[in-house]
Design a protein around this motif. Structure first.
Motif, short mmCIF file in Angstrom:
data_model
loop_
_atom_site.label_atom_id
_atom_site.label_comp_id
_atom_site.label_asym_id
_atom_site.label_seq_id
_atom_site.Cartn_x
_atom_site.Cartn_y
_atom_site.Cartn_z
N ARG A 1 0.83 -1.20 0.00
CA ARG A 1 0.00 0.00 0.00
C ARG A 1 0.87 1.24 0.00
NH1 ARG A 1 -0.82 2.77 4.88
NH2 ARG A 1 0.15 1.84 6.71
N ASP A 2 0.30 2.31 -0.50
CA ASP A 2 0.96 3.60 -0.44
C ASP A 2 0.95 4.08 1.01
OD1 ASP A 2 2.25 5.83 -1.32
OD2 ASP A 2 0.47 6.85 -2.07
N THR A 3 1.76 5.07 1.30
CA THR A 3 1.93 5.53 2.68
C THR A 3 0.61 5.92 3.34
OG1 THR A 3 4.11 6.39 2.07
CG2 THR A 3 3.18 7.14 4.15
N LEU A 4 -0.26 6.59 2.60
CA LEU A 4 -1.50 7.11 3.19
C LEU A 4 -2.70 6.18 2.98
CD1 LEU A 4 -1.13 10.86 2.16
CD2 LEU A 4 -0.55 9.78 4.34
N ALA A 5 -2.47 5.04 2.33
CA ALA A 5 -3.58 4.13 2.07
C ALA A 5 -3.93 3.33 3.33
CB ALA A 5 -3.23 3.19 0.93
N ARG A 6 -5.13 2.77 3.33
CA ARG A 6 -5.55 1.92 4.44
C ARG A 6 -5.12 0.49 4.16
NH1 ARG A 6 -11.77 3.53 4.28
NH2 ARG A 6 -11.24 3.29 2.07
N ASP B 1 -0.44 -4.42 5.13
CA ASP B 1 0.27 -3.45 4.30
C ASP B 1 0.68 -4.02 2.95
OD1 ASP B 1 -0.04 -1.66 6.32
OD2 ASP B 1 2.09 -1.42 6.78
N GLU C 1 -7.84 2.38 -3.13
CA GLU C 1 -6.62 2.55 -2.35
C GLU C 1 -5.43 2.60 -3.31
OE1 GLU C 1 -6.55 3.28 0.69
OE2 GLU C 1 -8.56 2.73 1.30
#
Length: 298
Positions: free
Chosen positions: A163-168, A187, A248
């Motif tokens: 996941r990207d840094t700000l994704a859930r 993650d 996401e």
């Protein structure tokens, strides 16, 4: 081929990390030793700029060519840098049976295991045929887009879906052949080679696997379910990973060097490549010695 003695190399390529000035001095030392031994030396323009085009042109036996052409021209490639430089060169050889020897100008250096102080001695032993070739399994990663577009990548260490840094939390469904394995929630997930077991997978809690084993490793990244543990599979396994999470930002990253955005419905097929990576190594140094030194086991 593993463990076989090698003949004297007549044509050797040298690739150095252009961001490390000290590797330029290493290039001079290596090329001089090779030239004194009657070896024809090839290098690329980036490496040559480290020491100056004029320095290279003083030696008629140093041929400056496009880096992409090196595997077609040489019998061995020497890499001066860290593991990142080594991985870059490893992608060039692909289907060509050209061994690589790494000389470490980086930090950790699991792939580039020869130290700066050993350069001249090691080159001499290489040319005497005292080093051996080791076959390392490599991953073939096929990304199948929902729109039908297909991309293929070669991974020496790992492919990571994260996941990207700000994704859930994301969900990645994984199957082995026709068998459903599980849906990784967290993650992300790493699929690593035995060589890559000491890279990203290790930092995510995965085990260390002897680098020549025919295996691949599934390592969850910060799993939501604590009982979800790393899994070692046969190297003949055909893994399929499909992103199930919508809305996401998710990336699939190849050897930590390049990546693409993954979209819901996209599928990633991961198998062992039919073309192993050939690493030239010192038979007097065991893998366990490397682990002790690099991981400070004492």
């Amino acid at each position: 081929m593993t463990g076989e003695r090698q003949p004297v190399f007549k044509k050797v390529g040298i690739v150095a990390n252009p961001t490390k000035p000290e590797s330029g001095e290493g290039f001079k030392r290596v090329s001089k030793k090779l030239l004194e031994s009657g070896v024809k030396v090839f290098t690329d323009e980036e490496t040559c700029r480290l020491v100056g085009i004029n320095w290279c042109s003083e030696f008629e036996k140093i041929k400056v060519i496009d880096r992409l052409l090196l595997p077609d021209k040489v019998e061995l490639i020497l890499v001066l840098g860290g593991d990142g430089t080594f991985l870059t060169v490893a992608k060039l050889v692909d289907k060509r049976p050209v061994p690589i020897l790494g000389i470490n100008f980086g930090t950790l250096g699991f792939l580039a295991e020869i130290t700066i102080d050993e350069i001249e001695e090691c080159i001499e032993r290489v040319l005497k045929g005292e080093f051996v070739v080791e076959n390392r399994p490599v991953l073939r990663v096929k990304v199948l887009r929902r729109n039908g577009h297909v991309s293929i990548y070669r991974c020496v260490n790992e492919v990571a879906i994260k996941r990207d840094t700000l994704a859930r939390i994301i969900e990645v469904e994984v199957t082995a052949g026709k068998d459903y394995v599980t849906t990784f929630r967290g993650d992300g997930v790493i699929v690593a080679t035995p060589t890559g077991s000491t890279a990203y997978s290790l930092s995510a809690g995965g085990p260390i696997i002897y680098p020549t084993l025919n295996a691949m490793l599934l390592t969850p990244i910060c799993p939501h379910t604590l009982t979800l543990r790393p899994l070692v599979l046969s190297g003949e396994t055909c893994l399929s990973a499909r992103l199930k999470t919508e809305s996401e930002n998710v990336m699939v990253i190849f050897d930590g060097q390049e990546g693409i955005e993954l979209r819901v419905g996209d599928t990633i097929e991961i198998t062992r490549s039919p073309y192993d990576l050939l690493i030239l190594r010192d038979p007097n140094k065991s893998y366990y010695q490397t682990l002790r030194e690099k991981l400070k086991w004492g």
